[in-house]
Write a protein that holds these residues in place. Structure first.
Motif, PDB file in Angstrom:
ATOM      1  N   GLN A  24       3.512  24.442 -91.834  1.00 13.86           N
ATOM      2  CA  GLN A  24       3.604  24.785 -93.251  1.00 13.86           C
ATOM      3  C   GLN A  24       4.382  26.070 -93.499  1.00 13.86           C
ATOM      4  OE1 GLN A  24      -0.446  24.754 -94.701  1.00 13.86           O
ATOM      5  NE2 GLN A  24      -0.697  22.585 -94.205  1.00 13.86           N
ATOM      6  N   ASP A  64      -8.452  21.424 -92.291  1.00 16.35           N
ATOM      7  CA  ASP A  64      -7.440  20.971 -91.340  1.00 16.35           C
ATOM      8  C   ASP A  64      -6.250  21.920 -91.282  1.00 16.35           C
ATOM      9  OD1 ASP A  64      -8.884  18.654 -90.715  1.00 16.35           O
ATOM     10  OD2 ASP A  64      -8.028  17.558 -92.417  1.00 16.35           O
ATOM     11  N   VAL A  65      -6.472  23.204 -91.609  1.00 13.37           N
ATOM     12  CA  VAL A  65      -5.382  24.178 -91.667  1.00 13.37           C
ATOM     13  C   VAL A  65      -5.736  25.371 -90.785  1.00 13.37           C
ATOM     14  CG1 VAL A  65      -3.997  25.649 -93.186  1.00 13.37           C
ATOM     15  CG2 VAL A  65      -4.848  23.453 -94.022  1.00 13.37           C
ATOM     16  N   GLY A  95      -0.923  22.488 -90.218  1.00 11.44           N
ATOM     17  CA  GLY A  95      -1.870  21.495 -90.690  1.00 11.44           C
ATOM     18  C   GLY A  95      -2.081  20.459 -89.597  1.00 11.44           C
ATOM     19  N   SER A  97      -4.525  17.073 -88.857  1.00 12.07           N
ATOM     20  CA  SER A  97      -5.571  16.169 -89.318  1.00 12.07           C
ATOM     21  C   SER A  97      -5.560  14.918 -88.459  1.00 12.07           C
ATOM     22  CB  SER A  97      -5.378  15.815 -90.795  1.00 12.07           C
ATOM     23  OG  SER A  97      -4.156  15.150 -90.994  1.00 12.07           O
TER      24      SER A  97
END
Length: 167
Positions: A24, A64-65, A95, A97
Motif C-alpha cells: 500500500q 489484514d494490514v 495488506g 488477507s
C-alpha cells in the motif's frame, strides 16, 4: 453475446476468494547521518572498516494490514575513529488477507523486507555520498536464509529441556 463467468475482466483474470498481498505504501520512517570526526576524518589514512546491523519489526495496523520496518545501521570506522554513522528505518504498509498464520509470518519476514531493502539501500547510499564520503552500496541480503535460520533456532529452543536452577 455470451456471458463471461470465469472471473475475467477485460481479459485479465481476477482472484476469486484466494489469498491476496498488496503493497500500500513505502516510506522512510526515520533517517539520520552523523560524521562525528569531520573534517579531520577526511585527511585520515587507513582502510575503512564497515559494520552493518539489520533489524526488522512488524506492527499490526488493522485486521489484514501490517507495517513492516526494516532498520539498517551502517558504521564506518578508520582505525579507531568513527568516520560516519548512517541509520535508516525504511517502512512499508502491506495488506495480507487469506493467508494462514505460518504463511503470513513467512511473508512478513521474507517478502516484505526483500521489497523494502532496495529503498533502504538507496537511502543509505545517498546519505553516505551526501555526507562527503565515497559511494557505498549495501550488498544484497538473503532474507529467506535469515528467516530459515530463525526458524531453525526457534525449533532448537523448543527442543531444549528447561535448564532452570536446581535448589
Amino acid at each position: 453475446m455470451a456471458e463471461n463467468t470465469d472471473g475475467a475482466v477485460n481479459g485479465a483474470a481476477q482472484p476469486q476468494g484466494g489469498a491476496q498481498l498488496n503493497l500500500q505504501r513505502v516510506y522512510i520512517k526515520d533517517a539520520s547521518f552523523e560524521a562525528p570526526n569531520a573534517p579531520h576524518i577526511f585527511q585520515q589514512q587507513g582502510q575503512p572498516n564497515i559494520e552493518l546491523n539489520l533489524s526488522q519489526r512488524v506492527n499490526q495496523l488493522g485486521d489484514d494490514v501490517f507495517e513492516v520496518v526494516l532498520g539498517a545501521t551502517v558504521t564506518c570506522k578508520v582505525e579507531d575513529k568513527t568516520a560516519y554513522l548512517a541509520e535508516v528505518q525504511q517502512a512499508g504498509i502491506f495488506g495480507l488477507s487469506g493467508f494462514d498464520e505460518g504463511a503470513r509470518e513467512a511473508i512478513l519476514s521474507t517478502y516484505c523486507p526483500n521489497t523494502l531493502f532496495p529503498y533502504a539501500r538507496q537511502v543509505v547510499s545517498d546519505l553516505v555520498q551526501n555526507g562527503g564520503f565515497p559511494p557505498f552500496l549495501l550488498q544484497p541480503i538473503n532474507f529467506d536464509a535469515l528467516y530459515a535460520e530463525q526458524l531453525r533456532r526457534r525449533a532448537e529452543g523448543a527442543n531444549q529441556p528447561n535448564q532452570g536452577l536446581n535448589a
